[in-house]
Design an enzyme around this catalytic site. Sequence first.
Site, PDB file in Angstrom:
ATOM      1  CB  CYS A   1      -1.089   0.640   5.274  1.00  0.00           C
ATOM      2  SG  CYS A   1       0.538  -0.075   4.915  1.00  0.00           S
TER       3      CYS A   1
ATOM      4  CD  GLU B   1      -1.208  -2.211   2.322  1.00  0.00           C
ATOM      5  OE1 GLU B   1      -0.067  -2.653   2.080  1.00  0.00           O
ATOM      6  OE2 GLU B   1      -1.879  -2.604   3.289  1.00  0.00           O
TER       7      GLU B   1
END
Length: 146
Positions: free
Chosen positions: A81, A50
Amino acid sequence: MRLALEEANAAADRDEVPIGAVLVHSETGEVVSRAGNRTRELSDPSAHAEMLVIRDACQKNGAQRIPGYDLYVTLEPCTMCAATISFARINRVVIGADDPKGGGILHGSKFYEQRTCHWRPAITQGLLQQECGAILKQFFQSKRTK
């Protein structure tokens, strides 16, 4: 999500935890960035799939915020994230498999439910959940049998 699974398989081939992410333009559906985990390869604990796609898209756009994008990820993002997704103003997060142990969106800190969270993306969960979970199970089973 199929592209994210391809990235997860490529990560497994590099002996990385098999998580893949794809960033897509919300309106056009254009794939802007795709990546799998590279924490071991880059010796960087923040090199989650991510994080890599968000960094890449921000660089391409010359901006710290990229609100016109959707993130597809094979496993529920961790809190680090989740925070980065919020700071980048990602429009929507599509999650493959849930992560009751390390997830930061649906489990654990539930980052987007905190008062201090300034941006909450739309969340879709369970897309190709079995396939996304299976690759992780296979990876860790192979590690235990070695």
